[in-house]
Design a protein around this motif. Structure first.
Motif, PDB file in Angstrom:
ATOM      1  N   UNK A 164     -11.256   4.899   8.359  1.00 20.00           N
ATOM      2  CA  UNK A 164     -12.134   6.036   8.690  1.00 20.00           C
ATOM      3  C   UNK A 164     -11.560   6.852   9.847  1.00 20.00           C
ATOM      4  N   UNK A 165     -11.717   8.158   9.757  1.00 22.38           N
ATOM      5  CA  UNK A 165     -11.251   9.027  10.824  1.00 22.38           C
ATOM      6  C   UNK A 165      -9.798   9.409  10.751  1.00 22.38           C
ATOM      7  N   UNK A 166      -9.074   8.928   9.722  1.00 22.60           N
ATOM      8  CA  UNK A 166      -7.636   9.211   9.631  1.00 22.60           C
ATOM      9  C   UNK A 166      -7.299  10.230   8.549  1.00 22.60           C
ATOM     10  N   UNK A 167      -8.240  10.535   7.665  1.00 22.12           N
ATOM     11  CA  UNK A 167      -7.968  11.459   6.565  1.00 22.12           C
ATOM     12  C   UNK A 167      -9.133  12.422   6.391  1.00 22.12           C
ATOM     13  N   UNK A 168      -8.930  13.430   5.564  1.00 20.23           N
ATOM     14  CA  UNK A 168      -9.955  14.449   5.359  1.00 20.23           C
ATOM     15  C   UNK A 168     -11.229  13.874   4.748  1.00 20.23           C
ATOM     16  N   UNK A 169     -11.095  12.841   3.924  1.00 19.93           N
ATOM     17  CA  UNK A 169     -12.274  12.247   3.282  1.00 19.93           C
ATOM     18  C   UNK A 169     -12.886  11.114   4.092  1.00 19.93           C
ATOM     19  N   UNK A 170     -12.355  10.869   5.296  1.00 22.51           N
ATOM     20  CA  UNK A 170     -12.925   9.880   6.217  1.00 22.51           C
ATOM     21  C   UNK A 170     -13.050   8.499   5.584  1.00 22.51           C
ATOM     22  N   UNK A 171     -12.154   8.164   4.669  1.00 21.52           N
ATOM     23  CA  UNK A 171     -12.194   6.850   4.027  1.00 21.52           C
ATOM     24  C   UNK A 171     -13.167   6.742   2.878  1.00 21.52           C
ATOM     25  N   UNK A 198       0.838  -1.206   0.000  1.00 27.30           N
ATOM     26  CA  UNK A 198       0.000   0.000   0.000  1.00 27.30           C
ATOM     27  C   UNK A 198       0.871   1.254   0.000  1.00 27.30           C
ATOM     28  N   UNK A 199       0.531   2.172  -0.903  1.00 24.57           N
ATOM     29  CA  UNK A 199       1.243   3.444  -1.002  1.00 24.57           C
ATOM     30  C   UNK A 199       0.217   4.574  -0.880  1.00 24.57           C
ATOM     31  N   UNK A 200       0.329   5.390   0.164  1.00 25.40           N
ATOM     32  CA  UNK A 200      -0.616   6.485   0.364  1.00 25.40           C
ATOM     33  C   UNK A 200      -0.390   7.568  -0.692  1.00 25.40           C
ATOM     34  N   UNK A 201      -1.491   8.041  -1.274  1.00 23.01           N
ATOM     35  CA  UNK A 201      -1.424   9.056  -2.313  1.00 23.01           C
ATOM     36  C   UNK A 201      -2.639   9.965  -2.216  1.00 23.01           C
ATOM     37  N   UNK A 202      -2.683  10.955  -3.099  1.00 20.88           N
ATOM     38  CA  UNK A 202      -3.786  11.902  -3.151  1.00 20.88           C
ATOM     39  C   UNK A 202      -4.490  11.773  -4.491  1.00 20.88           C
ATOM     40  N   UNK A 203      -5.810  11.661  -4.456  1.00 20.77           N
ATOM     41  CA  UNK A 203      -6.583  11.570  -5.688  1.00 20.77           C
ATOM     42  C   UNK A 203      -6.384  12.846  -6.504  1.00 20.77           C
ATOM     43  N   UNK A 204      -6.187  12.703  -7.810  1.00 23.38           N
ATOM     44  CA  UNK A 204      -5.868  13.856  -8.659  1.00 23.38           C
ATOM     45  C   UNK A 204      -7.030  14.296  -9.536  1.00 23.38           C
ATOM     46  N   UNK A 205      -8.245  13.810  -9.261  1.00 25.18           N
ATOM     47  CA  UNK A 205      -9.356  14.120 -10.154  1.00 25.18           C
ATOM     48  C   UNK A 205     -10.065  15.428  -9.827  1.00 25.18           C
ATOM     49  N   UNK A 206      -9.958  15.910  -8.608  1.00 25.38           N
ATOM     50  CA  UNK A 206     -10.557  17.202  -8.268  1.00 25.38           C
ATOM     51  C   UNK A 206      -9.739  17.844  -7.170  1.00 25.38           C
ATOM     52  N   UNK A 207     -10.198  18.977  -6.667  1.00 26.63           N
ATOM     53  CA  UNK A 207      -9.416  19.728  -5.700  1.00 26.63           C
ATOM     54  C   UNK A 207      -9.686  19.395  -4.252  1.00 26.63           C
ATOM     55  N   UNK A 208     -10.534  18.406  -3.972  1.00 28.10           N
ATOM     56  CA  UNK A 208     -10.841  18.069  -2.582  1.00 28.10           C
ATOM     57  C   UNK A 208      -9.617  17.519  -1.863  1.00 28.10           C
ATOM     58  N   UNK A 209      -8.798  16.755  -2.562  1.00 25.71           N
ATOM     59  CA  UNK A 209      -7.593  16.202  -1.940  1.00 25.71           C
ATOM     60  C   UNK A 209      -7.823  14.922  -1.178  1.00 25.71           C
ATOM     61  N   UNK A 210      -8.776  14.098  -1.612  1.00 23.58           N
ATOM     62  CA  UNK A 210      -9.055  12.836  -0.929  1.00 23.58           C
ATOM     63  C   UNK A 210      -7.803  11.959  -0.892  1.00 23.58           C
ATOM     64  N   UNK A 211      -7.548  11.365   0.262  1.00 25.34           N
ATOM     65  CA  UNK A 211      -6.437  10.441   0.402  1.00 25.34           C
ATOM     66  C   UNK A 211      -6.890   9.033   0.027  1.00 25.34           C
ATOM     67  N   UNK A 212      -5.995   8.297  -0.592  1.00 20.86           N
ATOM     68  CA  UNK A 212      -6.291   6.920  -0.986  1.00 20.86           C
ATOM     69  C   UNK A 212      -5.017   6.092  -0.908  1.00 20.86           C
ATOM     70  N   UNK A 213      -5.186   4.800  -0.937  1.00 24.37           N
ATOM     71  CA  UNK A 213      -4.059   3.874  -0.900  1.00 24.37           C
ATOM     72  C   UNK A 213      -3.955   3.129  -2.226  1.00 24.37           C
TER      73      UNK A 213
END
Length: 331
Positions: A267-274, A230-245
């Motif tokens: 859940x509870x660890x990132x801005x997008x809450x999973x 698993x590599x933590x990254x940021x979704x690049x499709x919009x400006x919300x900045x959702x974190x994903x693995x």
């Protein structure tokens, strides 16, 4: 000692006095204090359901075992989270789950890890209570391109249907049928494409056994999730900045590695809450698209783009920006 300021409110779990906030459940207090209470149907984003019965605890003065996930903490409450009676209940319950559940990981873990098998091993539950064929109906003909339901590994915890209702508020899937034939279905068993489903994949994320899983890795014959990095990254499709693995198979593509699928952080660890949308969870094919740029390009005097080094590309870009400043000013 109280571990948070609960305005004088505290309960005792396994002999430890723990302060709590009004509205917390016994499970939430225990988790915050690092006391293990197992659960399969709980998700902090969802309302307590008490469906799986793995989190039952003893409470002084109560005749029956109580679900920790759905029991509000009360001042002076005395809770036992583990003893011979509770351990016997957990082993018996898990043994019953296993009577119509795959017993080997090769079968049950084609995608996500199977938390039920983890729990069976952790609590040394019996595996010799007989076997019955599961009666839950499948929807193998569902033509949606992303979500697959494997009824044999479903334990009817309803996390998927509750997430679809409470978080996404679309109610595309539901519990259907009665008794041992209860299954996860849609209205008239329609394809998810013909329902209100937004293809967010949240049902996949919350499923504790992998019954809800992603189609693309299955069809590609990819390794199960336990064997991926698993590599933590940021979704690049919009400006919300959702974190994903990004789930990467490091041995794929001749050792270059390949993104097999995307999963959500806890859940509870990132801005997008999973939570992720359809693009964030499933639109990762571009990473390995043959037309994706993998080296820097600089336009030459012939007007064509040519491969170059990062140093040269940065130098040309800097000179271009300096030229804009000289021609038009810094502001």
């Amino acid at each position: 000692m109280s571990e948070v300021n609960g305005n004088g409110r505290k309960l005792t779990i396994q002999g430890r006095d723990i302060a709590f906030h009004e509205g917390e459940t016994v499970l939430e207090v225990a988790q915050r204090a690092g006391i293990e209470i197992p659960t399969l149907c709980h998700d902090p984003r969802l309302k307590p359901a008490g469906a799986c019965r793995t989190c039952l605890v003893e409470i002084e003065g109560w005749r029956r075992l109580a679900p920790a996930c759905a029991t509000p903490a009360a001042d002076g409450m005395q809770v036992i989270a583990g003893n011979e009676r509770i351990d016997r209940h957990r082993r018996s319950l898990l043994a019953l789950y296993m009577t119509d559940h795959p017993t080997d990981r090769e079968t049950s873990e084609k995608g996500a890890p199977d938390q039920l098998l983890d729990m069976v091993e952790r609590y040394d539950a019996p595996r010799d209570w007989g076997r019955m064929e599961p009666k839950r109906a499948a929807r193998y003909e569902d033509r949606n391109p992303y979500i697959h339901f494997e009824p044999e590994t479903c334990i009817l915890c309803a996390r998927c249907t509750r997430y679809c209702d409470e978080v996404e508020a679309v109610s595309a899937i539901t519990l259907a049928g009665r008794g041992s034939e209860t299954t996860i279905s849609t209205v008239d068993s329609l394809s998810l494409l013909d329902t209100t489903c937004e293809m967010c994949g949240g049902c996949i994320d919350v499923c504790p056994t992998g019954a809800m899983t992603e189609k693309k890795p299955l069809l590609a014959g990819a390794k199960p999730e336990r064997e991926l990095e698993k590599v933590r990254s940021t979704c690049n499709f919009c400006g919300v900045g959702c974190q994903l693995d990004l789930n990467v198979d490091p041995e794929a593509d001749g050792g270059r590695g390949r993104v097999v699928k995307v999963t959500s952080p806890e859940p509870g660890t990132t801005t997008n809450d999973g939570n992720l949308c359809v693009k964030g969870r499933f639109a990762y094919d571009f990473v390995h698209h043959e037309e994706r740029l993998t080296v820097p390009l600089v336009r030459g005097e012939d007007g064509e783009l040519h491969e170059t080094s990062w140093e040269e590309a940065l130098r040309v870009a800097a000179e271009g920006l300096i030229g804009v400043r000289e021609r038009h000013g810094a502001n």
